[in-house]
Design an enzyme around this catalytic site. Structure first.
Site, PDB file in Angstrom:
ATOM      1  N   ASN A 265     -12.516  10.632  -1.908  1.00 40.87           N
ATOM      2  CA  ASN A 265     -12.978   9.815  -3.016  1.00 40.87           C
ATOM      3  C   ASN A 265     -13.084   8.380  -2.521  1.00 40.87           C
ATOM      4  O   ASN A 265     -12.103   7.830  -2.004  1.00 40.87           O
ATOM      5  CB  ASN A 265     -11.990   9.889  -4.184  1.00 40.87           C
ATOM      6  CG  ASN A 265     -11.870  11.290  -4.752  1.00 40.87           C
ATOM      7  OD1 ASN A 265     -12.863  12.012  -4.851  1.00 40.87           O
ATOM      8  ND2 ASN A 265     -10.664  11.700  -5.120  1.00 40.87           N
TER       9      ASN A 265
ATOM     10  N   HIS B  62      -8.011   8.482   2.774  1.00 45.30           N
ATOM     11  CA  HIS B  62      -7.349   9.780   2.896  1.00 45.30           C
ATOM     12  C   HIS B  62      -8.331  10.874   2.530  1.00 45.30           C
ATOM     13  O   HIS B  62      -9.275  10.656   1.764  1.00 45.30           O
ATOM     14  CB  HIS B  62      -6.104   9.857   2.014  1.00 45.30           C
ATOM     15  CG  HIS B  62      -6.370   9.588   0.572  1.00 45.30           C
ATOM     16  ND1 HIS B  62      -6.503   8.313   0.061  1.00 45.30           N
ATOM     17  CD2 HIS B  62      -6.561  10.421  -0.477  1.00 45.30           C
ATOM     18  CE1 HIS B  62      -6.753   8.376  -1.228  1.00 45.30           C
ATOM     19  NE2 HIS B  62      -6.797   9.646  -1.586  1.00 45.30           N
TER      20      HIS B  62
ATOM     21  N   CYS C  71       0.738   3.346   3.193  1.00 43.50           N
ATOM     22  CA  CYS C  71       1.389   2.664   4.324  1.00 43.50           C
ATOM     23  C   CYS C  71       2.907   2.800   4.209  1.00 43.50           C
ATOM     24  O   CYS C  71       3.590   3.007   5.219  1.00 43.50           O
ATOM     25  CB  CYS C  71       0.983   1.195   4.374  1.00 43.50           C
ATOM     26  SG  CYS C  71      -0.649   0.896   5.108  1.00 43.50           S
TER      27      CYS C  71
ATOM     28  N   CYS D 274       0.859  -1.187   0.000  1.00 42.50           N
ATOM     29  CA  CYS D 274       0.000   0.000   0.000  1.00 42.50           C
ATOM     30  C   CYS D 274       0.892   1.232   0.000  1.00 42.50           C
ATOM     31  O   CYS D 274       1.725   1.423   0.903  1.00 42.50           O
ATOM     32  CB  CYS D 274      -0.910  -0.001   1.227  1.00 42.50           C
ATOM     33  SG  CYS D 274      -1.761   1.570   1.467  1.00 42.50           S
TER      34      CYS D 274
ATOM     35  N   ASP E 178       0.279  16.559  -1.540  1.00 45.11           N
ATOM     36  CA  ASP E 178      -0.050  15.747  -2.717  1.00 45.11           C
ATOM     37  C   ASP E 178       1.034  15.971  -3.774  1.00 45.11           C
ATOM     38  O   ASP E 178       1.460  17.104  -4.027  1.00 45.11           O
ATOM     39  CB  ASP E 178      -1.424  16.141  -3.274  1.00 45.11           C
ATOM     40  CG  ASP E 178      -1.964  15.097  -4.232  1.00 45.11           C
ATOM     41  OD1 ASP E 178      -2.988  14.460  -3.910  1.00 45.11           O
ATOM     42  OD2 ASP E 178      -1.362  14.908  -5.321  1.00 45.11           O
TER      43      ASP E 178
ATOM     44  N   HIS F 147      -6.105   3.522   0.414  1.00 43.46           N
ATOM     45  CA  HIS F 147      -5.826   3.773   1.846  1.00 43.46           C
ATOM     46  C   HIS F 147      -6.555   5.074   2.139  1.00 43.46           C
ATOM     47  O   HIS F 147      -6.240   6.114   1.527  1.00 43.46           O
ATOM     48  CB  HIS F 147      -4.312   3.887   2.063  1.00 43.46           C
ATOM     49  CG  HIS F 147      -3.905   4.121   3.500  1.00 43.46           C
ATOM     50  ND1 HIS F 147      -2.973   3.329   4.155  1.00 43.46           N
ATOM     51  CD2 HIS F 147      -4.280   5.075   4.395  1.00 43.46           C
ATOM     52  CE1 HIS F 147      -2.805   3.785   5.392  1.00 43.46           C
ATOM     53  NE2 HIS F 147      -3.581   4.851   5.566  1.00 43.46           N
TER      54      HIS F 147
ATOM     55  N   HIS G 184      -4.099   1.164   8.429  1.00 43.74           N
ATOM     56  CA  HIS G 184      -4.602   0.963   7.068  1.00 43.74           C
ATOM     57  C   HIS G 184      -6.111   0.746   7.092  1.00 43.74           C
ATOM     58  O   HIS G 184      -6.604  -0.244   7.633  1.00 43.74           O
ATOM     59  CB  HIS G 184      -3.922  -0.230   6.390  1.00 43.74           C
ATOM     60  CG  HIS G 184      -4.417  -0.437   4.992  1.00 43.74           C
ATOM     61  ND1 HIS G 184      -3.889   0.239   3.920  1.00 43.74           N
ATOM     62  CD2 HIS G 184      -5.430  -1.196   4.505  1.00 43.74           C
ATOM     63  CE1 HIS G 184      -4.558  -0.102   2.834  1.00 43.74           C
ATOM     64  NE2 HIS G 184      -5.489  -0.984   3.153  1.00 43.74           N
TER      65      HIS G 184
ATOM     66  N   HIS H 180      -8.477  14.813   1.046  1.00 42.80           N
ATOM     67  CA  HIS H 180      -7.777  15.904   0.360  1.00 42.80           C
ATOM     68  C   HIS H 180      -8.193  17.211   1.033  1.00 42.80           C
ATOM     69  O   HIS H 180      -9.396  17.508   1.143  1.00 42.80           O
ATOM     70  CB  HIS H 180      -8.193  15.974  -1.109  1.00 42.80           C
ATOM     71  CG  HIS H 180      -7.878  14.750  -1.912  1.00 42.80           C
ATOM     72  ND1 HIS H 180      -6.880  14.718  -2.867  1.00 42.80           N
ATOM     73  CD2 HIS H 180      -8.439  13.514  -1.913  1.00 42.80           C
ATOM     74  CE1 HIS H 180      -6.841  13.516  -3.428  1.00 42.80           C
ATOM     75  NE2 HIS H 180      -7.783  12.768  -2.866  1.00 42.80           N
TER      76      HIS H 180
ATOM     77  N   GLY I  98     -13.099   7.993  -8.327  1.00 39.75           N
ATOM     78  CA  GLY I  98     -11.724   8.394  -8.638  1.00 39.75           C
ATOM     79  C   GLY I  98     -10.714   8.054  -7.568  1.00 39.75           C
ATOM     80  O   GLY I  98      -9.603   8.593  -7.571  1.00 39.75           O
TER      81      GLY I  98
HETATM   82  P1  AMP Z   1      -7.365   9.595  -4.747  1.00 40.39           P
HETATM   83  O1  AMP Z   1      -7.493   9.739  -6.236  1.00 40.39           O
HETATM   84  O2  AMP Z   1      -8.449  10.251  -3.969  1.00 40.39           O
HETATM   85  O3  AMP Z   1      -7.126   8.167  -4.343  1.00 40.39           O
HETATM   86  O4  AMP Z   1      -6.060  10.433  -4.357  1.00 40.39           O
HETATM   87  C1  AMP Z   1      -4.767   9.915  -4.455  1.00 40.39           C
HETATM   88  C2  AMP Z   1      -3.851  11.088  -4.465  1.00 40.39           C
HETATM   89  O5  AMP Z   1      -2.556  10.652  -4.115  1.00 40.39           O
HETATM   90  C3  AMP Z   1      -3.726  11.806  -5.817  1.00 40.39           C
HETATM   91  O6  AMP Z   1      -4.147  13.158  -5.699  1.00 40.39           O
HETATM   92  C4  AMP Z   1      -2.231  11.692  -6.143  1.00 40.39           C
HETATM   93  O7  AMP Z   1      -1.723  12.858  -6.757  1.00 40.39           O
HETATM   94  C5  AMP Z   1      -1.624  11.442  -4.782  1.00 40.39           C
HETATM   95  N1  AMP Z   1      -0.357  10.728  -4.780  1.00 40.39           N
HETATM   96  C6  AMP Z   1      -0.047   9.617  -5.473  1.00 40.39           C
HETATM   97  N2  AMP Z   1       1.200   9.213  -5.162  1.00 40.39           N
HETATM   98  C7  AMP Z   1       1.687  10.083  -4.256  1.00 40.39           C
HETATM   99  C8  AMP Z   1       2.918  10.220  -3.548  1.00 40.39           C
HETATM  100  N3  AMP Z   1       3.924   9.346  -3.719  1.00 40.39           N
HETATM  101  N4  AMP Z   1       3.073  11.262  -2.703  1.00 40.39           N
HETATM  102  C9  AMP Z   1       2.066  12.159  -2.529  1.00 40.39           C
HETATM  103  N5  AMP Z   1       0.873  12.078  -3.148  1.00 40.39           N
HETATM  104  C10 AMP Z   1       0.687  11.059  -4.008  1.00 40.39           C
HETATM  105 ZN    ZN Z   2      -2.276   1.478   3.644  1.00 40.01          ZN
END
Ligand code: AMP
Ligand code: ZN
Length: 110
Positions: free
Chosen positions: A83, A96, A5, A2, A28, A94, A44, A98, A89
């Site tokens: 999301n 989160h 994680c 993950c 992000d 995991h 997680h 925004h 989307g």
């Molecule tokens: P979601 O589409 O809601 O699952 O959001 C996932 C978010 O994680 C997206 O906005 C990506 O730009 C962000 N993301 C993906 N990989 C990384 C990373 N290594 N570090 C920081 N953000 C990331």
């Molecule tokens: Zn995780």
């Protein structure tokens, strides 16, 4: 594996903006606004569909800390988005949130 994680464990680098024993907030990698922070529980939880009475304390804690995290970013007006699932989307499974701001966002999400 993950991704978040691994970020929480420190195995993958991130730009941390807030951390405590229960949650991590980091920038992000692909920001959509001047402030775009992701806030995740250290436990997680795959998505909002997996929130239950045992783990909802992480979600509560995230929302308790959001004003502080936002203020540290210099904003007190912002949007919080989750999301849940592929149609919405969600790309990282995991949970989160925004935290987005620093610009006029308009009144509509989509
Ligand atoms: P979601 O589409 O809601 O699952 O959001 C996932 C978010 O994680 C997206 O906005 C990506 O730009 C962000 N993301 C993906 N990989 C990384 C990373 N290594 N570090 C920081 N953000 C990331
Ligand atoms: Zn995780």
């Amino acid at each position: 594996m993950c991704l978040f994680c691994e970020i929480i464990k420190g195995n993958i680098p991130s730009t941390k903006v807030y951390e405590d024993d229960r949650i991590l907030a980091f920038k992000d990698i692909n920001p959509v606004a001047p402030v775009h922070i992701l806030i995740a529980p250290k436990e997680h939880i795959a998505s909002a569909n997996e929130i239950n009475t045992d783990n909802s304390k992480y979600v509560a804690h995230i929302f308790e800390k959001i004003p502080e995290i936002a203020k540290a970013q210099g904003i007190e007006s912002y949007r919080v988005i989750n999301n849940c699932g592929s149609d919405a989307g969600q790309t990282v499974m995991h949970l989160h949130f925004h935290l987005i701001g620093g610009v006029e966002l308009g009144e509509k999400i989509i």
